[in-house]
Design an enzyme around this catalytic site. Structure first.
Site, short mmCIF file in Angstrom:
data_model
loop_
_atom_site.label_atom_id
_atom_site.label_comp_id
_atom_site.label_asym_id
_atom_site.label_seq_id
_atom_site.Cartn_x
_atom_site.Cartn_y
_atom_site.Cartn_z
N HIS A 24 51.75 62.60 56.85
CA HIS A 24 52.40 62.35 58.12
C HIS A 24 53.95 62.42 57.73
CE1 HIS A 24 48.77 59.76 59.53
NE2 HIS A 24 48.51 61.15 59.58
N LYS A 33 51.48 48.86 49.56
CA LYS A 33 52.26 48.89 48.26
C LYS A 33 51.07 48.67 47.17
CE LYS A 33 56.33 50.48 49.02
NZ LYS A 33 55.63 51.39 49.56
P1 FAD Z 1 41.17 46.35 41.38
O1 FAD Z 1 41.30 47.73 42.35
O2 FAD Z 1 41.09 45.23 42.01
O3 FAD Z 1 40.40 46.79 40.25
C1 FAD Z 1 40.25 45.85 39.24
C2 FAD Z 1 38.72 46.31 38.60
O4 FAD Z 1 38.44 45.41 37.60
C3 FAD Z 1 37.59 46.14 39.50
O5 FAD Z 1 36.92 47.49 39.72
C4 FAD Z 1 36.72 45.07 39.26
O6 FAD Z 1 35.35 45.16 39.48
C5 FAD Z 1 37.11 44.88 37.66
N1 FAD Z 1 36.86 43.74 36.91
C6 FAD Z 1 37.21 42.55 37.55
N2 FAD Z 1 36.81 41.53 36.72
C7 FAD Z 1 36.22 42.05 35.56
C8 FAD Z 1 35.69 41.53 34.50
N3 FAD Z 1 35.50 40.48 34.15
N4 FAD Z 1 35.27 42.62 33.51
C9 FAD Z 1 35.23 44.24 33.76
N5 FAD Z 1 35.90 44.32 35.12
C10 FAD Z 1 36.24 43.41 35.96
N6 FAD Z 1 46.16 47.47 49.42
C11 FAD Z 1 46.85 48.23 50.23
O7 FAD Z 1 47.92 48.90 50.27
N7 FAD Z 1 46.32 48.30 51.58
C12 FAD Z 1 45.13 47.83 52.10
O8 FAD Z 1 44.57 47.98 52.92
C13 FAD Z 1 44.48 46.93 50.92
N8 FAD Z 1 43.43 46.36 51.25
C14 FAD Z 1 42.84 45.50 50.42
C15 FAD Z 1 41.62 44.90 50.66
C16 FAD Z 1 41.01 44.05 49.72
C17 FAD Z 1 39.53 43.49 50.14
C18 FAD Z 1 41.75 44.02 48.43
C19 FAD Z 1 40.95 43.03 47.24
C20 FAD Z 1 42.79 44.79 48.29
C21 FAD Z 1 43.51 45.51 49.18
N9 FAD Z 1 44.48 46.38 48.91
C22 FAD Z 1 45.19 46.83 49.81
C23 FAD Z 1 45.24 46.17 47.59
C24 FAD Z 1 44.86 47.49 46.73
O9 FAD Z 1 43.44 47.81 47.00
C25 FAD Z 1 45.09 46.89 45.26
O10 FAD Z 1 46.33 46.68 45.03
C26 FAD Z 1 44.61 47.85 44.13
O11 FAD Z 1 42.97 48.05 44.28
C27 FAD Z 1 44.95 47.27 43.02
O12 FAD Z 1 44.33 48.11 41.86
P2 FAD Z 1 43.78 47.26 40.57
O13 FAD Z 1 43.18 48.57 39.86
O14 FAD Z 1 45.10 46.74 40.07
O15 FAD Z 1 42.77 46.20 40.82
#
Ligand code: FAD
Ligand code: DHB
Length: 409
Positions: free
Chosen positions: A88, A315
């Site tokens: 977009h 973000k």
């Molecule tokens: P995550 O995606 O949380 O990945 C972390 C991973 O670590 C997971 O797969 C988990 O299973 C794993 N893990 C956790 N504990 C352990 C352990 N003890 N041992 C091994 N593995 C483990 N952002 C937006 O911009 N727009 C949105 O609409 C939006 N909606 C969201 C909805 C929800 C319910 C959530 C929780 C977040 C949302 N976010 C959104 C935020 C965005 O999705 C996150 O910022 C993004 O997923 C961050 O990525 P990450 O890899 O840091 O963490």
């Protein structure tokens, strides 16, 4: 610290006893990091608590910043995204029953809004990493960190809930385990500063089988609360409404959700929202959170493990990728020349971007939501902010620059 090309596999009890970088979590942060390191010849192993099906099926974020799109393409990971994503030129802001187009591409020299669901990014990254011969252990439990202060940290874990305890030796640990994971807690509380703000509202999100109602995202400030229209595909749309974060999804029938969406999203132009069957719905709470520092010894935390933004600025996912890009560059420099400058400066480098994203997400959230705890004066100030924004090219440019993504340092 001296670079040590991992030879652990030669002395290992099992083929996975050692690696250079142990990554905990296969979310966007962990998966991008593993890919970025692989491209630099650095070995990693990902330990993920959930199953592949679960991580590929969890519905979360939707919008990618332009540099993340460019990064995915540059890494050869963007083919499906370029075919299936929605590009977009801008977004629509809606308030006082009027609509205002913010042309991000025109305001930022061509940067666009890319809508490509997080779980699609995850699917692309998992399949390509496994095809490359990468190791992702799904379903691990009881992750524990040992000797993070020394030169040879270890990560203890089990495969599945009942497997024997195993130990992964490594040079570094990347804590990419999300907000509720254990890695942030491994930074001693004496050195860990946490900044937090919890909002008194949440988002009820739905997926519906319907055609798009509008060619771009609509962010609406309405007296009944915020609403957001987004998309996933020509057949599936993603919509959100502001609700009480403690509300039970069982209180929200499909009719009630549609009625609220219609009221909050409609304007005076005669535009209508197209309904369809709702096949997924849930409520998320909203908070802002920052952990400083994001490192301790040989542990580096990234993404939601270190910080949370309310979703209004889209973000969360983008910040997670920014962190691991910084980390991968620092690790590459370390393994190439032994320099620890990038690793030592990891937190400071990441936090400069994180605080700007925190500010932007807080700004978008407070401006667009109705907060019953605010005085009528404060609520009017938010409407004045919106009114000013859509009349000022300078203000629209500031919003656009932040929304499509500030340049990476
Ligand atoms: P995550 O995606 O949380 O990945 C972390 C991973 O670590 C997971 O797969 C988990 O299973 C794993 N893990 C956790 N504990 C352990 C352990 N003890 N041992 C091994 N593995 C483990 N952002 C937006 O911009 N727009 C949105 O609409 C939006 N909606 C969201 C909805 C929800 C319910 C959530 C929780 C977040 C949302 N976010 C959104 C935020 C965005 O999705 C996150 O910022 C993004 O997923 C961050 O990525 P990450 O890899 O840091 O963490
Ligand atoms: C989506 C999520 C967001 O947080 C946002 O600001 C825009 C779009 C989405 O899920 O499509």
């Amino acid at each position: 610290m001296h670079p040590t090309k991992s030879t652990h596999t030669q002395v290992a009890r099992t083929p996975i006893a050692g690696t250079q970088v142990a990554i905990v979590g296969a979310g966007p942060a962990g998966l991008f990091l593993s890919h970025l390191l692989h491209r630099q010849g650095i070995e990693s192993i990902i330990l993920e608590h959930r199953s592949r099906e679960e991580i590929e099926g969890t519905i979360r974020a939707g919008v990618l910043e332009q540099w993340v799109v460019d990064l995915m393409n540059g890494m050869g990971l963007g083919d499906r995204m370029m075919r299936e994503a929605h590009f977009h030129s801008g977004i629509t802001l809606r308030f006082d029953r009027r609509s205002h187009h913010i042309d991000m591409a025109e305001l930022t020299g061509g940067k666009r809004v890319t809508v490509y669901a997080q779980h699609e990014v995850i699917r692309d990254l998992v399949s390509s990493r496994l095809e490359d011969g990468g190791t992702i252990l799904f379903g691990v439990s009881d992750v524990q960190f040992l000797d993070l202060d020394g030169k040879a940290p270890r990560v203890r874990f089990r495969r599945g809930p009942d497997g024997p305890v195993e130990e992964l030796r490594c040079d570094f640990v990347a804590g990419c385990d999300g907000f509720h994971g254990p890695s942030r807690q491994a930074i001693p509380t004496a050195t860990r500063n946490e900044y937090q703000m919890v909002y008194p509202f949440g988002w009820l999100g739905i997926l519906t089988e319907a055609p798009p109602s509008h060619p771009e995202l609509i962010y609406a400030n309405h007296e009944r609360g915020f609403a957001l229209l987004s998309t996933r595909s020509p057949e599936v749309q993603r919509l959100y409404i502001q609700v009480d974060p403690k509300d039970d999804i069982a209180n929200w029938s499909d009719d009630r959700i549609w009625s609220e969406l219609h009221r909050r999203l409609e304007d005076d132009s005669g535009w209508t929202l197209t309904e369809g069957p709702i096949f997924q719905k849930g409520i998320i709470a909203m908070r802002s959170f920052v952990c400083d520092p994001m490192q301790h010894g040989r542990l580096f935390i990234a993404g939601d493990a270190a910080h949370i933004v309310p979703p209004t600025g889209a973000k969360g996912l983008n910040l997670a990728v920014a962190d691991v890009l910084v980390l991968s560059r620092a690790l590459t420099a370390y393994y190439r020349s032994g320099t620890t400058e990038g690793l030592d400066g990891y937190s400071a480098t990441c936090l400069r971007r994180i605080w700007k994203a925190e500010r932007f997400s807080w700004y978008m959230t407070t401006m667009l939501h109705r907060n019953e705890r605010e005085s009528p004066f404060e609520q009017r100030v938010h409407l004045a902010e919106l009114d000013y924004l859509v009349q000022s090219r300078a203000a629209m440019t500031a919003l656009a620059e932040n929304y499509v993504g500030l340049p990476m340092e």
